[in-house]
Design a protein around this motif. Sequence first.
Motif, PDB file in Angstrom:
ATOM      1  N   ARG A   1      27.900 -23.962 -12.144  1.00 53.53           N
ATOM      2  CA  ARG A   1      28.351 -22.911 -11.476  1.00 53.53           C
ATOM      3  C   ARG A   1      29.045 -23.372  -9.916  1.00 53.53           C
ATOM      4  NH1 ARG A   1      22.824 -20.588 -10.814  1.00 53.53           N
ATOM      5  NH2 ARG A   1      23.585 -19.016  -8.915  1.00 53.53           N
TER       6      ARG A   1
ATOM      7  N   ALA B   1      19.188 -14.579 -12.271  1.00 57.76           N
ATOM      8  CA  ALA B   1      19.646 -13.769 -12.216  1.00 57.76           C
ATOM      9  C   ALA B   1      20.843 -13.313 -12.748  1.00 57.76           C
ATOM     10  CB  ALA B   1      19.849 -14.777 -10.195  1.00 57.76           C
TER      11      ALA B   1
ATOM     12  N   PRO C   1      17.864 -21.640  -9.923  1.00 52.90           N
ATOM     13  CA  PRO C   1      17.352 -21.917 -10.831  1.00 52.90           C
ATOM     14  C   PRO C   1      16.814 -23.084  -9.979  1.00 52.90           C
ATOM     15  CG  PRO C   1      18.958 -21.787 -12.263  1.00 52.90           C
ATOM     16  CD  PRO C   1      19.612 -21.804 -10.409  1.00 52.90           C
TER      17      PRO C   1
ATOM     18  N   ILE D   1      26.360 -16.568  -9.071  1.00 54.55           N
ATOM     19  CA  ILE D   1      25.127 -14.765  -9.295  1.00 54.55           C
ATOM     20  C   ILE D   1      26.226 -14.269 -10.905  1.00 54.55           C
ATOM     21  CG2 ILE D   1      23.079 -13.742  -9.129  1.00 54.55           C
ATOM     22  CD1 ILE D   1      23.793 -13.792  -6.052  1.00 54.55           C
TER      23      ILE D   1
END
Length: 474
Positions: A176, A29, A102, A194
């Motif tokens: 993330r 992404a 993911p 993202i």
Amino acid sequence: MQPLRAWLTRNAAFCDDRLALERDSHGHARVVALASIPITTTVGRIPKSLVLSHRTSSLLLDDSAHSTLDSLPPALRLAVHVAHELRLGPHSRWHVYLASCPTEEVPVALLWDDGEASTWLEGTQVECEARRLGMNRSRLRDFYTSTALPLFTQLANSATPSFETFARAYSLVSSRAFQVDAYHSLALVPLADIFNHSDPPHVHFASETWVCPECGKLERCEHDEEGDVTYQAKATVVTEDDTCDMVVERAIEAGEEVFNTYGQLSNAKLLASYGFLLEANEHDIIEFDLDEAVNLYLPYATRREVFIQRFETFKTFDHVSSINDDHPLLHPSDPARISIDADGRLSTGLWLLALAAANDMAGAETHQEVVARLAEAVGLMASEQEVEVEDGAGAATRFIPAAEDVATISLVSQMVLQLCRSYRSRQHKADLGGADLLDLAEDTEDAKVQLALEYLAGERLILERVEQQWTDFL
Ligand SMILES: C[S@@+](CC[C@H](N)C(=O)[O-])C[C@H]1O[C@@H](n2cnc3c(N)ncnc32)[C@H](O)[C@@H]1O
């Protein structure tokens, strides 16, 4: 990415229409601009109620589980909650969001098992980073078995997440999560996560961190007390919906990928915690252990105490003006750090340590002026720079260092080369050069081995540069 976009809208998050959320050719992404966007624009706004944190997750904890989890490092605690939500599948409030993340474990080097890829990282800065973070796959497995699994079994009313799910959850957190505020602490923030990383970035993450650590309120609340720091900070904040924002700090052109930054991180840190590398990374650094460097130089020194004392004295010469940003071989830095930067320049501390050893060997007295003169001389010799030296005719002549300075610099070179060789000798296949490793990386099909080889090639290329530069002075 359409389901995610619709889910964000349904949950009162804002995403600028000029941003496309898409997947690249590998299915990863990313965010791309459909039109130019000026600086200071808020392109994303996520209500804090939508972040996935230990405060918002659906894992119901009793008091004893609470205190167990609260005593953990935030990344482990969040991984427990994320694993629980992953396990819930479509029953999780974050299902659409988690499905956009993911689906396999992110290849963060922290969690690599003891296979070939890890062997290529032996003795590198990635290994040091993993040690600094105190995490590896077997520790994560131990934690899962001894702490997470009993918690899941006892508290969750659905099946418990497997270790594979837990490891995937930890890899998502590592690669993330954002530090949101005093209430949520570390959390997954849909949309904000993202954006890929670059330095410099286009956007940055903004969140009001001074909220009540008890209830998360931005405005005054029953937990505030007159005179307390939180109270004073919060009193200046206008009451409104509390959000995490993505704000443009560098104008974005139409068609560009839009990047956030994860910090000024070396490739070792990026590989350890995020599972990727930048092709050229100005933050790369090879850091040496001070005790190891001292021990390496001791055979040349008179007595340990004398040598250390000499180094300590040199460190007090903290403003050696000839060590500046333009110096070709040395970079100005905290004298306590013994390192080499991405351009193969020695830190001030490494220069001073090698000089102290050389000095000690020669039994010489050294003053601040001598340290400064030698630093300047070594720079001039390296760049073969012409200096304006007034001679009889007033013409520029080539720099010629004093014979005793040449001798000292030769000794310093020996010290520097020895440290580099010793560091390299602890790595896998120390005889292979950077270019050889890059060739091997090109030939392998294994993604982790490829990352490890590319990383190691970067360190070898730095060391080769140092070796080449300082061999000239022997
Ligand atoms: C916060 S996520 C960004 C979104 C991610 N690309 C995705 O597919 O969900 C961080 C992950 O993105 C990838 N990534 C971020 N920046 C990158 C970059 N500059 N080059 C390669 N991969 C990058 C890495 O896999 C990293 O672990």
